[in-house]
Write a protein that holds these residues in place. Structure first.
Motif, mmCIF file in Angstrom:
data_model
loop_
_atom_site.group_PDB
_atom_site.id
_atom_site.type_symbol
_atom_site.label_atom_id
_atom_site.label_comp_id
_atom_site.label_asym_id
_atom_site.label_seq_id
_atom_site.Cartn_x
_atom_site.Cartn_y
_atom_site.Cartn_z
ATOM 1 N N SER A 1 0.616 -0.707 3.063
ATOM 2 C CA SER A 1 1.129 0.661 4.523
ATOM 3 C C SER A 1 2.210 0.219 5.165
ATOM 4 C CB SER A 1 -0.057 0.665 5.116
ATOM 5 O OG SER A 1 0.388 0.128 6.417
ATOM 6 N N ASP A 2 3.493 1.149 5.568
ATOM 7 C CA ASP A 2 4.181 1.195 6.829
ATOM 8 C C ASP A 2 3.315 0.544 8.108
ATOM 9 O OD1 ASP A 2 6.471 0.865 7.609
ATOM 10 O OD2 ASP A 2 7.664 3.049 6.332
ATOM 11 N N TRP A 3 4.149 0.842 8.759
ATOM 12 C CA TRP A 3 4.249 0.282 10.020
ATOM 13 C C TRP A 3 2.887 1.543 10.647
ATOM 14 C CZ3 TRP A 3 6.096 -3.742 13.017
ATOM 15 C CH2 TRP A 3 5.218 -3.928 14.380
ATOM 16 N N THR A 4 1.867 0.859 11.497
ATOM 17 C CA THR A 4 0.724 1.775 11.676
ATOM 18 C C THR A 4 0.281 3.530 10.653
ATOM 19 O OG1 THR A 4 2.028 3.555 13.362
ATOM 20 C CG2 THR A 4 1.397 0.875 13.850
ATOM 21 N N GLY A 5 0.480 3.149 9.095
ATOM 22 C CA GLY A 5 0.493 4.218 8.066
ATOM 23 C C GLY A 5 -0.958 4.422 8.259
ATOM 24 N N VAL A 6 -1.513 3.438 8.424
ATOM 25 C CA VAL A 6 -2.801 4.185 8.779
ATOM 26 C C VAL A 6 -3.675 5.063 9.442
ATOM 27 C CG1 VAL A 6 -5.528 2.986 7.729
ATOM 28 C CG2 VAL A 6 -3.194 2.005 6.595
ATOM 29 N N HIS A 7 -3.362 3.951 10.850
ATOM 30 C CA HIS A 7 -3.621 4.771 11.703
ATOM 31 C C HIS A 7 -3.403 6.459 11.679
ATOM 32 C CE1 HIS A 7 -5.288 5.091 15.913
ATOM 33 N NE2 HIS A 7 -3.866 5.670 16.766
ATOM 34 N N GLU A 8 -1.727 6.434 11.550
ATOM 35 C CA GLU A 8 -0.836 8.144 11.807
ATOM 36 C C GLU A 8 -2.466 9.051 10.982
ATOM 37 O OE1 GLU A 8 2.469 7.485 10.779
ATOM 38 O OE2 GLU A 8 2.773 6.186 12.090
ATOM 39 N N LEU A 9 -3.127 8.806 9.537
ATOM 40 C CA LEU A 9 -3.726 10.220 9.553
ATOM 41 C C LEU A 9 -4.312 10.570 9.972
ATOM 42 C CD1 LEU A 9 -4.723 7.313 6.113
ATOM 43 C CD2 LEU A 9 -3.759 9.354 6.162
ATOM 44 N N ILE A 10 -5.145 9.552 11.139
ATOM 45 C CA ILE A 10 -5.424 10.854 12.443
ATOM 46 C C ILE A 10 -4.636 12.133 13.085
ATOM 47 C CG2 ILE A 10 -6.577 10.570 14.600
ATOM 48 C CD1 ILE A 10 -8.110 7.678 13.516
ATOM 49 N N ALA A 11 -3.558 11.429 13.424
ATOM 50 C CA ALA A 11 -2.190 12.224 13.939
ATOM 51 C C ALA A 11 -2.044 12.934 12.417
ATOM 52 C CB ALA A 11 -0.965 11.726 14.136
ATOM 53 N N HIS A 12 -2.155 13.439 11.195
ATOM 54 C CA HIS A 12 -2.324 13.806 10.718
ATOM 55 C C HIS A 12 -2.645 15.263 9.993
ATOM 56 C CE1 HIS A 12 1.349 12.918 8.221
ATOM 57 N NE2 HIS A 12 0.715 11.308 8.246
#
Length: 728
Positions: free
Chosen positions: A267-278
């Motif tokens: 993943s890119d930096w916090t890219g997995v976590h950013e699925l929530i923001a998406h």
């Protein structure tokens, strides 16, 4: 394991480890944490890194460097964890470790993949000796967006050019043996279509058709996979509404299944976590589930798979088979790197700074990347015996010439300044200096001093451009003009009526219309790296004859974007021979076409590029699909009085197709050095890949259709010499 990994080496060793690992330890291999947290959002995870390594719950660490630090962490993982699985250490080594080379966009301007290979070889040697195993490069995001700061890291707007450079850099980083002490695992990023971000705003939406995805954005990644790239990084953006970090179509269907990629996806930096923001994932557990099932194998910085993985397994929301596949891919790279046999690095053998050889390579490549945009009246090259020179501008005595994404070398090894290099190159000249204006801001109080020096000098070198801080990631600009009062400085020097040249140091195409006509000569130097000043002086004084070409179109104004050479025709195209036509595709208040086209670049000599000749003017589509090629031969002649480099460029246009095709597609280039009066013939094979395209409707399919193809040869995208090839 899925795809090609089923026949991978070390299968028995990997199978043995998988059989002994707990679910938590498997999930730990999928976790990457940051040692310092100095880059990107978030806090340092130093204590967490040590604890996870000791428990065998960590696969990789990024942003740690130096043999003392890497050995310290590696000993914890190898000697204190239950299974002793070594850690994988990664860092963003984009264009140099200690020795900073030109930014990647500049490297593409060389039209010589050997430039990127030299960067990668030097970088790998320096970084591996300092305990690193993995670089998050090359970036190969094709983009039509000069406003996007990360264009500095890419190879520009053309998929073929990006593909050639990506493959060359992958091979040079990795060599023939990843376990060698001077090689690094490479990472193809960002997968995929990150360069299509709307408005050029970083991390923004990308809405792209399957045809555009496959014909424009994916070819460089396919070239990297074919070159054996070890890892791939997912992109921050959505792709037609689906975030790249949770996109099974790109990560699994195309990358792992269709292409047979046997490495792993990080993943890119916090890219997995950013699925929530998406708005794509409900919570952390959902983000972890979606990313792993889509094809992400390692989670960078955020910890959703490690935190929620056991419960996701118990509930059947992720499968043990998929988990084992991800772990196996990560273990495979660790075996290929030789980490199970040699987990530590020799602290006494670490390269601690740029060598003379590395500096020479950086200087030579930087000069090779520069593009002479304009040279009215042969103002350049300068005579080293010139009586007096003024060197002015905010970057004249600045070391801010390294560019974006610079590794540890920036702290101790700044760029050579232009001022110092000019004084060295013209030792008998009286060289004066004034900044005139700052790199940013609108204070013009220093301009009179610069003007006075310009009036008193035989010639003035004006060094202007962008600070590195406003290029790269999270550095989108809406206005592409010279920042601050730099345009006022150029205008004031021009008003003296004295000879001057402009040197641009920048990380993206800039708009120049406000001052270009007044400048006799303009040299695009980009952000050239550690040997910046020397390389610029080499070109200014003619020790190096510039031969670079633009890898990206320079617009007239930001309002013209996107403007790129490989566009599709409309039903009502603008026709230069009918400039007063109203109902055509054009701007009412702007001259048609860009300021500088893709492939443009001048020399201190002149060249004639002849029309292409074809080995045959007819060939069957079936023969092309079976591997047959047509050879295009192009003769180039140095018609001037200096030895110089020309880049012979070959373009293809499918005249009539079932899917509208670009007006030009670059399908070959060769940089050649010719003495005065010398000629050479360059040959390009054209096959199915060069003449076909991916259909965008229904099941994706690559096709070569019968019809006429115009084959153009020249030294820019405006090449006029052509021949017609008929495919039957």
């Amino acid at each position: 394991m899925t795809g090609a990994t089923t026949t991978a080496p070390y299968a028995s060793e990997i199978e043995d480890l998988l059989g002994r690992m707990t679910a938590e330890e498997k999930l730990g291999q999928l976790q990457q944490l940051s040692w310092t947290g100095d880059t990107g959002p978030g806090e340092g995870q130093t204590h967490e890194v040590e604890t996870a390594a000791r428990l065998g719950l960590l696969g990789s660490v990024l942003n740690v460097a130096g043999p003392r630090h890497t050995n310290y962490l590696q000993r914890i993982a190898v000697e204190e964890s239950r299974l002793g699985i070594p850690l994988l250490f990664g860092l963003d080594i984009i264009h140099g470790y200690w020795t900073t080379f030109p930014i990647p966009l500049a490297q593409a301007a060389s039209f010589d993949p050997g430039v990127s290979a030299r960067d990668a070889e030097v970088s790998a040697r320096e970084a591996r000796s300092n305990g690193l195993h993995w670089t998050f490069a090359p970036m190969m995001d094709v983009t039509h967006e000069p406003r996007w700061g990360r264009i500095a890291e890419s190879g520009g707007e053309d998929p073929y050019l990006n593909a050639v450079f990506a493959a060359a850099k992958v091979r040079a980083y990795q060599g023939d043996d990843l376990a060698a002490p001077d090689r690094l695992a490479a990472c193809a990023k960002h997968f995929a279509a990150y360069g299509g971000a709307e408005g050029g705003r970083d991390y923004n939406t990308v809405d792209v058709s399957e045809a555009r995805l496959r014909n424009l954005y994916l070819p460089p990644f396919k070239a990297a996979v074919d070159a054996g790239v070890a890892t791939v990084m997912a992109a921050f953006n959505t792709i037609s509404g689906v975030p790249a970090h949770a996109n099974p179509h790109t990560l699994t269907d195309i990358l792992k299944e269709e292409w047979g990629f046997d490495g792993f996806v990080v993943s890119d930096w916090t890219g997995v976590h950013e699925l929530i923001a998406h708005g794509f994932a409900a919570d952390g557990a959902d983000a972890g589930r979606l990313s792993l099932n889509a094809g992400v194998d390692m989670e960078m910085v955020s910890t959703h798979l490690a935190d929620h993985g056991p419960r996701l397994l118990t509930e059947g929301r992720i499968s043990e088979k998929r988990l084992d596949d991800a772990v196996a891919r990560i273990l495979l790279l660790k075996f290929r790197l030789g980490l199970f046999d040699r987990p530590y690095v020799d602290e006494g053998a670490a390269v601690t700074g740029p060598t003379g050889e590395a500096r020479a390579a950086a200087r030579e490549t930087a000069a090779r990347c520069m593009v002479l945009l304009k040279n009215d009246g042969g103002v350049l090259p300068l005579d080293p015996a010139t009586g007096s020179l003024a060197v002015v501008g905010p970057f004249a005595d600045s070391t801010d010439l390294l560019g974006t994404w610079i590794a540890p070398g920036a702290a101790g090894f700044p760029a050579v300044t232009v001022l110092d290099a000019v004084r060295e190159a013209a030792p008998t000249a009286r060289v004066t200096h004034a900044r005139g204006v700052a790199a940013e801001g609108h204070d013009t109080g220093g301009i009179p001093e610069a003007v006075a020096l310009a009036r008193d000098a035989d010639l003035t070198v004006v060094v202007v451009g962008e600070p590195a801080a406003i290029t790269g990631e999270a550095a989108t600009r809406a206005d592409l003009a010279l920042p601050g009062a730099q345009r006022d400085l150029v205008a004031a020097v021009a008003a003296t009526g004295r000879p001057f040249v402009v040197v641009l140091v920048n990380g993206r195409p800039l708009t120049t219309d406000e001052w270009l006509d007044s400048a006799p000569a303009v040299l695009e130097a980009w952000h050239p790296g550690i040997e910046a000043g020397h390389a610029i002086a080499d070109v200014l004084f003619g020790a190096v004859n510039p031969g670079g070409k633009l890898p990206v179109t320079f617009p007239r104004t930001a309002g013209q974007i996107p403007v790129y050479y490989n566009h599709e025709n409309t039903g009502r195209p603008y026709r230069p021979e009918h400039p007063d036509e109203k109902y055509v595709s054009r701007y009412l208040d702007l001259d048609e076409g860009p300021r500088f086209v893709f492939g443009h670049g001048l020399s201190y000599t002149t060249f004639d590029v002849g029309a292409p000749s074809l080995s045959t003017d007819r060939i069957e589509a079936g023969a092309l699909r079976a591997g047959a090629t047509v050879e295009a031969a192009v003769t180039v002649h140095n018609t001037g009085d200096r030895t110089g480099d020309e880049v012979v460029q070959l373009y293809v246009h499918d005249v009539v197709a079932s899917q509208v095709q670009p007006v030009r597609r670059l399908r070959g280039f060769r940089r050649v050095t010719l003495a005065p009066g010398e000629s050479t013939t360059v040959r390009f094979p054209l096959g199915a890949e060069d003449l076909g395209f991916w259909e965008g409707t229904g099941e994706p399919r690559f096709t070569v259709e019968p019809g006429d193809f115009h084959i153009y040869a020249g030294n820019s995208a405006l090449a006029e010499e052509k021949r017609t090839l008929t495919v039957t």
